[in-house]
Scaffold this motif. Structure first.
Motif, PDB file in Angstrom:
ATOM      1  N   LEU A  15       0.808  -1.211   0.000  1.00  0.00           N
ATOM      2  CA  LEU A  15       0.000   0.000   0.000  1.00  0.00           C
ATOM      3  C   LEU A  15       0.841   1.260   0.000  1.00  0.00           C
ATOM      4  CD1 LEU A  15      -1.850  -2.314   1.197  1.00  0.00           C
ATOM      5  CD2 LEU A  15      -3.164  -0.479   2.197  1.00  0.00           C
ATOM      6  N   SER A  16       1.964   1.253   0.713  1.00  0.00           N
ATOM      7  CA  SER A  16       2.803   2.444   0.789  1.00  0.00           C
ATOM      8  C   SER A  16       4.202   2.060   1.251  1.00  0.00           C
ATOM      9  CB  SER A  16       2.201   3.468   1.751  1.00  0.00           C
ATOM     10  OG  SER A  16       2.139   2.932   3.062  1.00  0.00           O
ATOM     11  N   GLN A  17       5.122   3.036   1.134  1.00  0.00           N
ATOM     12  CA  GLN A  17       6.492   2.840   1.610  1.00  0.00           C
ATOM     13  C   GLN A  17       6.965   4.127   2.268  1.00  0.00           C
ATOM     14  OE1 GLN A  17       9.280   1.361  -1.266  1.00  0.00           O
ATOM     15  NE2 GLN A  17      10.962   1.329   0.175  1.00  0.00           N
ATOM     16  N   SER A  18       7.584   3.998   3.429  1.00  0.00           N
ATOM     17  CA  SER A  18       8.110   5.154   4.146  1.00  0.00           C
ATOM     18  C   SER A  18       9.508   5.491   3.632  1.00  0.00           C
ATOM     19  CB  SER A  18       8.170   4.862   5.648  1.00  0.00           C
ATOM     20  OG  SER A  18       9.273   4.010   5.937  1.00  0.00           O
ATOM     21  N   PRO A  19       9.994   6.700   3.933  1.00  0.00           N
ATOM     22  CA  PRO A  19      11.356   7.067   3.524  1.00  0.00           C
ATOM     23  C   PRO A  19      12.425   6.139   4.105  1.00  0.00           C
ATOM     24  CG  PRO A  19      10.129   9.021   4.171  1.00  0.00           C
ATOM     25  CD  PRO A  19       9.279   7.839   4.516  1.00  0.00           C
TER      26      PRO A  19
END
Length: 73
Positions: A15-19
């Motif tokens: 769904l998403s990826q953090s830095p």
């Protein structure tokens, strides 16, 4: 923290990826050798660490899908 084992049976989607490289994923996971359940949580790179998440049976996932489909975005 108690010891437990997990096996990611199927990686379904990200769904998403953090830095920092952590990803929020929907996977099919077997916990402690039990039947796999759908699992939504944050995972560290290489899946060596994990955040808190939720597990859902197939029926619960279908109900969640139906709820999301009925929402107006």
């Amino acid at each position: 923290m108690s010891n437990f084992k997990y096996d990611i049976v199927e990686q379904i989607g990200q769904l998403s990826q953090s830095p920092k490289g952590w990803t929020k994923e929907l996977n099919l996971v077997s916990w402690n050798g039990r039947d796999p359940k759908y699992d939504l949580r944050d995972w560290g790179p290489e899946h060596e660490k994990m955040g808190k998440g939720i597990t859902l049976t197939k029926d619960e996932l279908i109900k969640l899908r139906d709820i999301l489909n009925s929402m107006d975005f």
